[in-house]
Write a protein that holds these residues in place. Structure first.
Motif, PDB file in Angstrom:
ATOM      1  N   ASP A  52     -19.007   9.852 -46.976  1.00 22.49           N
ATOM      2  CA  ASP A  52     -17.897  10.806 -46.897  1.00 22.49           C
ATOM      3  C   ASP A  52     -16.678  10.176 -46.240  1.00 22.49           C
ATOM      4  O   ASP A  52     -15.538  10.558 -46.535  1.00 22.49           O
ATOM      5  N   VAL A  53     -16.931   9.208 -45.309  1.00 23.29           N
ATOM      6  CA  VAL A  53     -15.846   8.573 -44.559  1.00 23.29           C
ATOM      7  C   VAL A  53     -16.069   7.058 -44.570  1.00 23.29           C
ATOM      8  O   VAL A  53     -17.193   6.589 -44.382  1.00 23.29           O
ATOM      9  N   VAL A  54     -14.985   6.301 -44.791  1.00 22.68           N
ATOM     10  CA  VAL A  54     -15.035   4.834 -44.692  1.00 22.68           C
ATOM     11  C   VAL A  54     -13.988   4.402 -43.665  1.00 22.68           C
ATOM     12  O   VAL A  54     -12.803   4.733 -43.805  1.00 22.68           O
ATOM     13  N   ILE A  55     -14.456   3.682 -42.597  1.00 24.41           N
ATOM     14  CA  ILE A  55     -13.550   3.125 -41.587  1.00 24.41           C
ATOM     15  C   ILE A  55     -13.475   1.622 -41.845  1.00 24.41           C
ATOM     16  O   ILE A  55     -14.481   0.906 -41.741  1.00 24.41           O
ATOM     17  N   THR A  56     -12.287   1.137 -42.212  1.00 28.23           N
ATOM     18  CA  THR A  56     -12.179  -0.248 -42.663  1.00 28.23           C
ATOM     19  C   THR A  56     -11.001  -0.980 -42.033  1.00 28.23           C
ATOM     20  O   THR A  56      -9.953  -0.386 -41.750  1.00 28.23           O
ATOM     21  N   ASP A  57     -11.218  -2.293 -41.797  1.00 27.46           N
ATOM     22  CA  ASP A  57     -10.149  -3.174 -41.364  1.00 27.46           C
ATOM     23  C   ASP A  57      -9.288  -3.507 -42.584  1.00 27.46           C
ATOM     24  O   ASP A  57      -9.694  -3.276 -43.737  1.00 27.46           O
ATOM     25  N   ILE A  58      -8.075  -4.060 -42.334  1.00 27.92           N
ATOM     26  CA  ILE A  58      -7.227  -4.474 -43.466  1.00 27.92           C
ATOM     27  C   ILE A  58      -7.550  -5.909 -43.864  1.00 27.92           C
ATOM     28  O   ILE A  58      -7.875  -6.196 -45.013  1.00 27.92           O
ATOM     29  N   LYS A  59      -7.467  -6.824 -42.889  1.00 33.67           N
ATOM     30  CA  LYS A  59      -7.663  -8.229 -43.222  1.00 33.67           C
ATOM     31  C   LYS A  59      -9.141  -8.559 -43.280  1.00 33.67           C
ATOM     32  O   LYS A  59      -9.849  -8.522 -42.265  1.00 33.67           O
ATOM     33  N   MET A  60      -9.602  -8.893 -44.521  1.00 30.35           N
ATOM     34  CA  MET A  60     -11.004  -9.275 -44.726  1.00 30.35           C
ATOM     35  C   MET A  60     -11.059 -10.253 -45.883  1.00 30.35           C
ATOM     36  O   MET A  60     -10.194 -10.214 -46.772  1.00 30.35           O
ATOM     37  N   PRO A  61     -12.066 -11.114 -45.925  1.00 31.72           N
ATOM     38  CA  PRO A  61     -12.189 -12.054 -47.045  1.00 31.72           C
ATOM     39  C   PRO A  61     -12.592 -11.335 -48.334  1.00 31.72           C
ATOM     40  O   PRO A  61     -13.174 -10.261 -48.309  1.00 31.72           O
ATOM     41  N   TYR A  62     -12.256 -11.992 -49.461  1.00 30.29           N
ATOM     42  CA  TYR A  62     -12.615 -11.528 -50.824  1.00 30.29           C
ATOM     43  C   TYR A  62     -11.839 -10.280 -51.277  1.00 30.29           C
ATOM     44  O   TYR A  62     -11.350 -10.221 -52.393  1.00 30.29           O
ATOM     45  N   MET A  63     -11.764  -9.269 -50.405  1.00 33.29           N
ATOM     46  CA  MET A  63     -11.080  -8.026 -50.772  1.00 33.29           C
ATOM     47  C   MET A  63     -10.578  -7.358 -49.498  1.00 33.29           C
ATOM     48  O   MET A  63     -11.368  -7.053 -48.598  1.00 33.29           O
ATOM     49  N   ASP A  64      -9.254  -7.159 -49.386  1.00 30.74           N
ATOM     50  CA  ASP A  64      -8.746  -6.565 -48.142  1.00 30.74           C
ATOM     51  C   ASP A  64      -8.976  -5.051 -48.130  1.00 30.74           C
ATOM     52  O   ASP A  64      -9.433  -4.453 -49.110  1.00 30.74           O
ATOM     53  N   GLY A  65      -8.642  -4.428 -47.011  1.00 33.21           N
ATOM     54  CA  GLY A  65      -8.927  -3.004 -46.819  1.00 33.21           C
ATOM     55  C   GLY A  65      -8.171  -2.087 -47.767  1.00 33.21           C
ATOM     56  O   GLY A  65      -8.689  -1.062 -48.213  1.00 33.21           O
ATOM     57  N   LEU A  66      -6.919  -2.462 -48.103  1.00 30.01           N
ATOM     58  CA  LEU A  66      -6.138  -1.600 -49.004  1.00 30.01           C
ATOM     59  C   LEU A  66      -6.686  -1.649 -50.429  1.00 30.01           C
ATOM     60  O   LEU A  66      -6.740  -0.637 -51.142  1.00 30.01           O
ATOM     61  N   GLU A  67      -7.090  -2.838 -50.878  1.00 28.34           N
ATOM     62  CA  GLU A  67      -7.696  -2.946 -52.206  1.00 28.34           C
ATOM     63  C   GLU A  67      -9.028  -2.197 -52.237  1.00 28.34           C
ATOM     64  O   GLU A  67      -9.367  -1.554 -53.230  1.00 28.34           O
ATOM     65  N   LEU A  68      -9.786  -2.314 -51.127  1.00 27.56           N
ATOM     66  CA  LEU A  68     -11.034  -1.559 -51.038  1.00 27.56           C
ATOM     67  C   LEU A  68     -10.760  -0.050 -51.145  1.00 27.56           C
ATOM     68  O   LEU A  68     -11.455   0.678 -51.868  1.00 27.56           O
ATOM     69  N   ALA A  69      -9.727   0.399 -50.417  1.00 27.27           N
ATOM     70  CA  ALA A  69      -9.372   1.827 -50.457  1.00 27.27           C
ATOM     71  C   ALA A  69      -9.035   2.278 -51.871  1.00 27.27           C
ATOM     72  O   ALA A  69      -9.440   3.357 -52.333  1.00 27.27           O
ATOM     73  N   ARG A  70      -8.277   1.420 -52.598  1.00 21.39           N
ATOM     74  CA  ARG A  70      -7.902   1.744 -53.971  1.00 21.39           C
ATOM     75  C   ARG A  70      -9.142   1.892 -54.856  1.00 21.39           C
ATOM     76  O   ARG A  70      -9.272   2.828 -55.631  1.00 21.39           O
ATOM     77  N   ASN A  71     -10.093   0.971 -54.735  1.00 16.78           N
ATOM     78  CA  ASN A  71     -11.326   1.026 -55.532  1.00 16.78           C
ATOM     79  C   ASN A  71     -12.206   2.213 -55.141  1.00 16.78           C
ATOM     80  O   ASN A  71     -12.823   2.857 -55.991  1.00 16.78           O
ATOM     81  N   LEU A  72     -12.282   2.479 -53.850  1.00 16.27           N
ATOM     82  CA  LEU A  72     -13.085   3.625 -53.400  1.00 16.27           C
ATOM     83  C   LEU A  72     -12.550   4.945 -53.957  1.00 16.27           C
ATOM     84  O   LEU A  72     -13.302   5.812 -54.397  1.00 16.27           O
ATOM     85  N   LYS A  73     -11.231   5.109 -53.947  1.00 16.78           N
ATOM     86  CA  LYS A  73     -10.612   6.341 -54.445  1.00 16.78           C
ATOM     87  C   LYS A  73     -10.820   6.522 -55.946  1.00 16.78           C
ATOM     88  O   LYS A  73     -10.918   7.644 -56.440  1.00 16.78           O
ATOM     89  N   GLN A  74     -10.875   5.397 -56.670  1.00 19.59           N
ATOM     90  CA  GLN A  74     -11.111   5.494 -58.112  1.00 19.59           C
ATOM     91  C   GLN A  74     -12.512   6.030 -58.398  1.00 19.59           C
ATOM     92  O   GLN A  74     -12.712   6.840 -59.303  1.00 19.59           O
ATOM     93  N   ASP A  75     -13.492   5.537 -57.624  1.00 17.16           N
ATOM     94  CA  ASP A  75     -14.882   5.952 -57.858  1.00 17.16           C
ATOM     95  C   ASP A  75     -15.209   7.296 -57.213  1.00 17.16           C
ATOM     96  O   ASP A  75     -16.026   8.063 -57.731  1.00 17.16           O
ATOM     97  N   ASN A  76     -14.582   7.573 -56.084  1.00 27.57           N
ATOM     98  CA  ASN A  76     -14.892   8.807 -55.356  1.00 27.57           C
ATOM     99  C   ASN A  76     -13.607   9.355 -54.747  1.00 27.57           C
ATOM    100  O   ASN A  76     -13.283   9.049 -53.597  1.00 27.57           O
ATOM    101  N   PRO A  77     -12.851  10.149 -55.466  1.00 27.61           N
ATOM    102  CA  PRO A  77     -11.550  10.627 -54.985  1.00 27.61           C
ATOM    103  C   PRO A  77     -11.636  11.435 -53.691  1.00 27.61           C
ATOM    104  O   PRO A  77     -10.634  11.558 -52.971  1.00 27.61           O
ATOM    105  N   ASP A  78     -12.796  12.000 -53.375  1.00 30.37           N
ATOM    106  CA  ASP A  78     -12.921  12.845 -52.190  1.00 30.37           C
ATOM    107  C   ASP A  78     -13.205  12.053 -50.905  1.00 30.37           C
ATOM    108  O   ASP A  78     -13.242  12.629 -49.817  1.00 30.37           O
TER     109      ASP A  78
END
Length: 534
Positions: A52-78
């Motif tokens: 239900d909740v994802v707490i994420t850093d921004i700077k990370m290898p392979y995929m940063d936090g904002l890109e992760l957020a974008r992908n998460l919202k596509q799969d689970n908008p809530d």
């Protein structure tokens, strides 16, 4: 207490450990279900655990936090996302407003600040969940209410209270299917004077409707509802010709209901129509047909098209003046009913007319309705007005008693002409049936079905009127006529029994001999010997 699932994402494992151990997750209504050190791994865990909740850093290898957020919202908008960011990344993170980030928390993480953030998030999630539950309850309530909503729609449809543009809208909202392409109404009237000992009128009505649905299922596409104490059946037809078959099917159901329930069910059937707004007229015809049970007898189906003399139509009454009672009484032809309907109409006129102008206008409307009624039924109104030569001029001057007497006289005169037209139509029908027998008695395929098909009437109606007019069932008449012709051939020719059988419509000579002997008490050969010998 309901707990919400949390996924922690940070490339520094010690940061995740600090967050995990410094927050009272369970007490606040949360549960950590997974940890990931990069965005790719976080997506794998998210797909499996559905947090239900994802707490994420921004700077990370392979995929940063904002890109992760974008992908998460596509799969689970809530999913709700909290961003952990350094001071120098904060403005960059704030620019990503389109990602619908819930909160931004500056590093190093402060436990109190994160707890306050989670509390606000918990309140928002609880409110959203409650709204969803309410929506589901409303949807369930709506589903449970559909039968009532559908019945209200059907009642409004046959009353003519829904515009053509609204019909399809309500049908979609109430999940109603009426495919047509033709439609008609049937009214099932159950006599309350013949209720079995173990039933109440209401229970009997419910039972009859259930049995009708079972027996007609697969044969007719119908919708059922109760209206004004009767069961109404809306029938989808493939063509207008289906009305005759429906009438016979309903007649068999009425007879079956009498045997099975001891219920006296009369089914009135209206005319077919090509559009849903016209169902109101089909319903009026069906209700009119049911009222004819006082003439033709209850416990059977009555098709309004069979009742109306050929070439005549039941008139449609405008809505401004209620002439239905008078016209119904005229069609049925009972004097007491006609007098009662006229007195009611005149009484209503007296009560509602506030000025002499209004009175005179309404009287003229009544005269106009009678004039149109005669025209619609191929009659001349002037032939029923008695000594009145100019109705529009003389009638408004009549007092209540004179007006009532005149209207009763006109209505009785019109009713008599209608009766004569019906009787003439019946006589013509019987005469045509006898002509068919006379011309085709030698046809082995001649039967009740073929005669009714040729005359364009239903079996049940024809059988009823033929027996009433001729005094014997049609099949008996056909058999008697064939036997008369057989006697003529026996006495006038030397043909053998099997030849005579073929001439009079019997393919089986043995069966012919059996019918002949049952009629005359001896075989055809013995009949020839005895009568020719004399």
């Amino acid at each position: 207490m309901l707990t919400y699932k949390v996924l922690l994402v940070d490339d520094e494992e010690e940061v995740m450990d600090v967050i995990e151990h410094r927050i009272c997750w369970k007490q606040m209504g949360f549960e950590v279900v997974g940890k990931a050190q990069n965005g790719v791994k976080a997506l794998e865990i998210s797909e499996k655990m559905q947090p239900d909740v994802v707490i994420t850093d921004i700077k990370m290898p392979y995929m940063d936090g904002l890109e992760l957020a974008r992908n998460l919202k596509q799969d689970n908008p809530d999913v709700r996302i909290l961003i952990l960011t350094g001071f120098d990344e904060f403005e960059y993170a704030k620019e990503a407003v389109h990602l619908e980030i819930e909160e931004y928390i500056l590093k190093p993480v402060n436990a109190n600040e994160l707890s306050d953030c989670l509390k606000r998030l918990k309140d928002a999630l609880d409110k959203e969940r409650e709204e969803k539950l309410n929506i589901r309850k409303l949807e369930q309530y709506y589903t449970d209410s559909l039968p009532v909503l559908q019945t209200n729609f059907f009642c409004s449809l046959i009353e003519g209270r829904i515009t053509e543009g609204e019909i399809r809208k309500f049908m979609g909202a109430y999940r109603i299917s009426l495919p047509g392409p033709y439609f008609c109404c049937a009214v099932l009237h159950i006599s309350e004077n013949h209720v079995p000992d173990n039933m109440t009128p209401l229970l009997l009505s419910v039972s009859v409707q259930r049995e009708a649905q079972e027996r007609f299922q697969g044969k007719w596409d119908c919708r059922y509802f109760t209206y004004l104490g009767n069961i109404v059946m809306l029938v989808n037809l493939e063509g207008e010709s289906g009305i005759t078959r429906l009438t016979d099917e309903c007649d068999r159901f009425c007879k079956w209901a009498d045997r099975f329930f001891g219920a006296v069910v009369t089914i009135g059937i209206g005319k077919a129509c090509e559009d849903l707004p016209s169902l109101r007229y089909s319903y009026e015809g069906a209700r009119e047909a049911v009222s004819y049970r006082v003439i033709y007898g209850a416990g059977r189906s009555i098709n309004i098209a069979d009742i109306a003399p050929k070439g005549q139509e039941l008139s449609m009454q405008p809505e401004d003046i209620d002439m239905n009672g008078v016209f119904k009484a005229i069609h049925i032809g009972v004097r007491e009913d006609i007098e009662r309907a006229v007195l009611s109409l005149v009484g209503e006129l007296k009560d509602n007319a506030k000025t002499i102008t209004q009175h005179n206008f309404t009287v003229m409307e009544i005269v106009g309705h009678l004039y149109r009624f005669c025209g619609n039924n191929y009659m001349k109104f002037e032939e029923h007005t008695g000594e009145i030569r100019n109705a529009y001029e003389e009638i408004p001057r009549m007092d209540k008693a004179a007006l009532s007497a005149w209207l009763v006289g006109v209505a009785l005169s019109i009713s008599d002409e209608l009766k004569n037209a019906r009787n003439s139509s019946l006589r013509y029908l019987i005469s045509e049936a006898k002509n068919i027998v006379r011309d085709r008695y030698g046809d082995a395929g001649l039967s009740l079905d073929t005669v009714c098909s040729g005359l364009g009437v239903s079996n049940s109606y024809f059988s009823s009127v033929f027996k009433k007019e001729a005094g014997i069932p049609f099949i008996t008449y056909l058999t008697d006529y064939r036997m008369q012709q057989a006697v003529r051939l026996i006495l006038e020719t030397n043909e053998k029994s099997y030849e005579i059988a073929e001439h009079v419509g019997y393919e089986d000579a043995n069966y012919f001999s059996y019918v002949f002997k049952r009629k005359y008490g001896m075989s055809p050969s013995k009949y020839r010997t005895e009568h020719i010998g004399k």
